[in-house]
Design a protein around this motif. Structure first.
Motif, PDB file in Angstrom:
ATOM      1  N   GLY A   7       0.816  -1.211   0.000  1.00 59.00           N
ATOM      2  CA  GLY A   7       0.000   0.000   0.000  1.00 59.00           C
ATOM      3  C   GLY A   7       0.847   1.258   0.000  1.00 59.00           C
ATOM      4  O   GLY A   7       0.553   2.224  -0.720  1.00 59.00           O
ATOM      5  N   ALA A   8       1.911   1.273   0.813  1.00 54.95           N
ATOM      6  CA  ALA A   8       2.812   2.428   0.845  1.00 54.95           C
ATOM      7  C   ALA A   8       3.485   2.633  -0.510  1.00 54.95           C
ATOM      8  O   ALA A   8       3.659   3.767  -0.974  1.00 54.95           O
ATOM      9  CB  ALA A   8       3.848   2.235   1.943  1.00 54.95           C
ATOM     10  N   ALA A   9       3.880   1.529  -1.141  1.00 53.15           N
ATOM     11  CA  ALA A   9       4.484   1.638  -2.475  1.00 53.15           C
ATOM     12  C   ALA A   9       3.480   2.179  -3.484  1.00 53.15           C
ATOM     13  O   ALA A   9       3.841   2.968  -4.366  1.00 53.15           O
ATOM     14  CB  ALA A   9       5.003   0.265  -2.914  1.00 53.15           C
ATOM     15  N   ARG A  10       2.218   1.766  -3.347  1.00 56.84           N
ATOM     16  CA  ARG A  10       1.184   2.269  -4.256  1.00 56.84           C
ATOM     17  C   ARG A  10       0.956   3.768  -4.072  1.00 56.84           C
ATOM     18  O   ARG A  10       0.669   4.483  -5.036  1.00 56.84           O
ATOM     19  CB  ARG A  10      -0.135   1.519  -4.022  1.00 56.84           C
ATOM     20  N   VAL A 105      -6.741  -5.905  -2.562  1.00 57.48           N
ATOM     21  CA  VAL A 105      -7.630  -4.765  -2.790  1.00 57.48           C
ATOM     22  C   VAL A 105      -7.337  -3.659  -1.778  1.00 57.48           C
ATOM     23  O   VAL A 105      -7.359  -2.469  -2.105  1.00 57.48           O
ATOM     24  CB  VAL A 105      -9.112  -5.208  -2.703  1.00 57.48           C
ATOM     25  N   PHE A 106      -7.055  -4.046  -0.528  1.00 57.43           N
ATOM     26  CA  PHE A 106      -6.769  -3.050   0.510  1.00 57.43           C
ATOM     27  C   PHE A 106      -5.560  -2.203   0.132  1.00 57.43           C
ATOM     28  O   PHE A 106      -5.544  -0.985   0.347  1.00 57.43           O
ATOM     29  CB  PHE A 106      -6.530  -3.736   1.854  1.00 57.43           C
ATOM     30  N   SER A 107      -4.527  -2.826  -0.424  1.00 56.83           N
ATOM     31  CA  SER A 107      -3.326  -2.080  -0.829  1.00 56.83           C
ATOM     32  C   SER A 107      -3.647  -1.107  -1.964  1.00 56.83           C
ATOM     33  O   SER A 107      -3.122   0.012  -2.007  1.00 56.83           O
ATOM     34  CB  SER A 107      -2.229  -3.049  -1.266  1.00 56.83           C
ATOM     35  N   TYR A 108      -4.506  -1.540  -2.873  1.00 60.56           N
ATOM     36  CA  TYR A 108      -4.921  -0.658  -3.979  1.00 60.56           C
ATOM     37  C   TYR A 108      -5.660   0.558  -3.433  1.00 60.56           C
ATOM     38  O   TYR A 108      -5.359   1.701  -3.805  1.00 60.56           O
ATOM     39  CB  TYR A 108      -5.804  -1.443  -4.942  1.00 60.56           C
ATOM     40  N   MET A 110      -5.526   1.697  -0.376  1.00 67.08           N
ATOM     41  CA  MET A 110      -4.574   2.456   0.429  1.00 67.08           C
ATOM     42  C   MET A 110      -3.751   3.398  -0.445  1.00 67.08           C
ATOM     43  O   MET A 110      -3.499   4.547  -0.073  1.00 67.08           O
ATOM     44  CB  MET A 110      -3.661   1.489   1.176  1.00 67.08           C
ATOM     45  N   GLY A 111      -3.355   2.931  -1.618  1.00 66.58           N
ATOM     46  CA  GLY A 111      -2.605   3.776  -2.539  1.00 66.58           C
ATOM     47  C   GLY A 111      -3.421   4.962  -3.021  1.00 66.58           C
ATOM     48  O   GLY A 111      -2.929   6.096  -3.050  1.00 66.58           O
ATOM     49  N   LYS A 112      -4.675   4.711  -3.390  1.00 63.07           N
ATOM     50  CA  LYS A 112      -5.540   5.790  -3.874  1.00 63.07           C
ATOM     51  C   LYS A 112      -5.841   6.811  -2.779  1.00 63.07           C
ATOM     52  O   LYS A 112      -5.716   8.028  -2.990  1.00 63.07           O
ATOM     53  CB  LYS A 112      -6.849   5.201  -4.403  1.00 63.07           C
ATOM     54  N   ILE A 113      -6.246   6.328  -1.607  1.00 65.48           N
ATOM     55  CA  ILE A 113      -6.615   7.241  -0.518  1.00 65.48           C
ATOM     56  C   ILE A 113      -5.384   7.978  -0.003  1.00 65.48           C
ATOM     57  O   ILE A 113      -5.444   9.179   0.300  1.00 65.48           O
ATOM     58  CB  ILE A 113      -7.311   6.462   0.610  1.00 65.48           C
ATOM     59  N   GLY A 114      -4.245   7.280   0.096  1.00 63.81           N
ATOM     60  CA  GLY A 114      -3.019   7.946   0.525  1.00 63.81           C
ATOM     61  C   GLY A 114      -2.603   9.039  -0.432  1.00 63.81           C
ATOM     62  O   GLY A 114      -2.155  10.123  -0.015  1.00 63.81           O
ATOM     63  N   MET A 115      -2.738   8.789  -1.721  1.00 66.67           N
ATOM     64  CA  MET A 115      -2.419   9.805  -2.722  1.00 66.67           C
ATOM     65  C   MET A 115      -3.288  11.034  -2.545  1.00 66.67           C
ATOM     66  O   MET A 115      -2.815  12.174  -2.586  1.00 66.67           O
ATOM     67  CB  MET A 115      -2.595   9.222  -4.125  1.00 66.67           C
ATOM     68  N   VAL A 116      -4.588  10.820  -2.318  1.00 71.52           N
ATOM     69  CA  VAL A 116      -5.507  11.951  -2.133  1.00 71.52           C
ATOM     70  C   VAL A 116      -5.177  12.711  -0.860  1.00 71.52           C
ATOM     71  O   VAL A 116      -5.197  13.945  -0.837  1.00 71.52           O
ATOM     72  CB  VAL A 116      -6.965  11.459  -2.123  1.00 71.52           C
ATOM     73  N   PHE A 263     -17.519  -2.567  -5.982  1.00 70.43           N
ATOM     74  CA  PHE A 263     -16.162  -2.593  -6.521  1.00 70.43           C
ATOM     75  C   PHE A 263     -15.751  -4.012  -6.897  1.00 70.43           C
ATOM     76  O   PHE A 263     -15.925  -4.965  -6.143  1.00 70.43           O
ATOM     77  CB  PHE A 263     -15.149  -2.041  -5.517  1.00 70.43           C
ATOM     78  N   ARG A 264     -15.177  -4.110  -8.075  1.00 67.62           N
ATOM     79  CA  ARG A 264     -14.591  -5.373  -8.529  1.00 67.62           C
ATOM     80  C   ARG A 264     -13.543  -5.044  -9.575  1.00 67.62           C
ATOM     81  O   ARG A 264     -13.589  -3.988 -10.224  1.00 67.62           O
ATOM     82  CB  ARG A 264     -15.665  -6.305  -9.119  1.00 67.62           C
ATOM     83  N   TRP A 265     -12.576  -5.930  -9.730  1.00 64.76           N
ATOM     84  CA  TRP A 265     -11.512  -5.714 -10.694  1.00 64.76           C
ATOM     85  C   TRP A 265     -12.041  -5.667 -12.120  1.00 64.76           C
ATOM     86  O   TRP A 265     -11.500  -4.950 -12.964  1.00 64.76           O
ATOM     87  CB  TRP A 265     -10.466  -6.811 -10.589  1.00 64.76           C
ATOM     88  N   ILE A 266     -13.081  -6.442 -12.386  1.00 66.73           N
ATOM     89  CA  ILE A 266     -13.636  -6.512 -13.735  1.00 66.73           C
ATOM     90  C   ILE A 266     -15.123  -6.204 -13.664  1.00 66.73           C
ATOM     91  O   ILE A 266     -15.835  -6.716 -12.787  1.00 66.73           O
ATOM     92  CB  ILE A 266     -13.448  -7.924 -14.338  1.00 66.73           C
ATOM     93  N   ARG A 267     -15.633  -5.366 -14.580  1.00 68.24           N
ATOM     94  CA  ARG A 267     -17.058  -5.061 -14.615  1.00 68.24           C
ATOM     95  C   ARG A 267     -17.853  -6.337 -14.918  1.00 68.24           C
ATOM     96  O   ARG A 267     -17.416  -7.228 -15.627  1.00 68.24           O
ATOM     97  CB  ARG A 267     -17.368  -4.026 -15.718  1.00 68.24           C
ATOM     98  N   LYS A 268     -19.066  -6.390 -14.364  1.00 73.29           N
ATOM     99  CA  LYS A 268     -19.921  -7.528 -14.653  1.00 73.29           C
ATOM    100  C   LYS A 268     -20.216  -7.676 -16.125  1.00 73.29           C
ATOM    101  O   LYS A 268     -20.319  -8.758 -16.663  1.00 73.29           O
ATOM    102  CB  LYS A 268     -21.249  -7.380 -13.884  1.00 73.29           C
TER     103      LYS A 268
END
Length: 270
Positions: A7-10, A105-108, A110-116, A263-268
């Motif tokens: 997450g920190a790396a993201r 997913v948590f790391s992903y 974490m990267g987005k929210i940390g960036m914001v 949320f999902r990696w791929i749309r239905k």
């Protein structure tokens, strides 16, 4: 620990991507600063707001617009930035590729929210510096005011991030994300006391705006940056910081539930 490390790396990766994208930097990072400058210059000859009958006292238009611009920056960085960004990553296949890696997913998130969070801190610092030194706005000197600023800012940014992630599920394609997300954000800014004096809006419109979190984020920031004399013109006659926390908390819970459901990696339909 591996999840947190990823997450920190993201966060570092997302920050580099964000500041390399000129359009994102302008519309989510510099936009509140540009709007504050426009309003401050446009109304520079209009006298002070809240002045006494003899023209003394009150605050400048620049000072009046500071809390709204801070709140708008929080919403833009979280809701608009993440709503458009994640929808675009779904559309171009980035999320599909990430879904095939060991990235949690948590790391992903974490990267987005940390960036914001990081970009929002830089944004609000620059905004306040411009207000103070370009437009001579007096900033609060009481520690209690800055404590209120801290929790409203942190709470508001995190809530905006969660809602932005949830909203990213709405656009059908990455190309349509801006057309879906930006009008929603723009409408909320106009009815929530960012560009217009909230106390002067029709009662029914105030009631509609009170459903959404931006109104409460702006109200919390007004309690920090505006003089105590302005508290009386709030709809309830008070800053109501308890309600500010309550409504942002409710929207945070709603956003988390929507993220869990959508949320999902791929749309239905992908």
């Amino acid at each position: 620990m591996n999840t947190l490390t990823l997450g920190a790396a993201r966060i570092s990766y997302e920050l580099r991507l964000y500041f390399r994208a000129g359009d994102s930097v302008f519309f989510t990072f510099l936009f509140p600063i540009v709007m504050l400058s426009i309003f401050a210059v446009a109304f520079s000859t209009s006298g002070n707001i809240g002045a006494a009958p003899d023209g003394s006292g009150g605050i400048s238009f620049a000072a009046f617009y500071v809390p709204g611009m801070v709140a708008a920056g929080m919403l833009l960085s979280g809701v608009q930035n993440l709503g458009v960004d994640i929808a675009g990553e779904k559309g171009d296949g980035t999320l599909k590729r990430l879904g095939g890696t060991p990235l949690p997913v948590f790391s992903y998130f974490m990267g987005k929210i940390g960036m914001v969070l990081v970009s929002s801190v830089l944004q609000v610092a620059l905004l306040l510096l411009v207000a103070r030194f370009a437009f001579n706005v007096t900033l609060p000197g009481e520690p209690g005011k800055w404590l209120t600023f801290g929790w409203v800012f942190l709470f508001g940014v995190i809530t905006s991030c969660v809602l932005g992630i949830a909203l990213s599920a709405l656009p059908r394609t990455g190309k349509s994300a801006t057309a879906v997300v930006i009008p929603i954000v723009l409408l909320l800014q106009f009815i929530s006391g960012v560009y217009l004096n909230f106390a002067q809006l029709p009662g029914w419109l105030q009631n509609v705006a009170s459903i959404f979190p931006l109104k409460w984020m702006a109200q919390g920031m007004r309690s920090v940056f505006l003089p105590e004399s302005f508290e009386a013109i709030e709809p309830g006659g008070a800053w109501d910081l308890g309600l500010v926390a309550l409504f942002m908390g409710l929207w945070l819970v709603v956003g988390l539930m929507l993220c869990r459901l959508t949320f999902r990696w791929i749309r239905k339909d992908g």
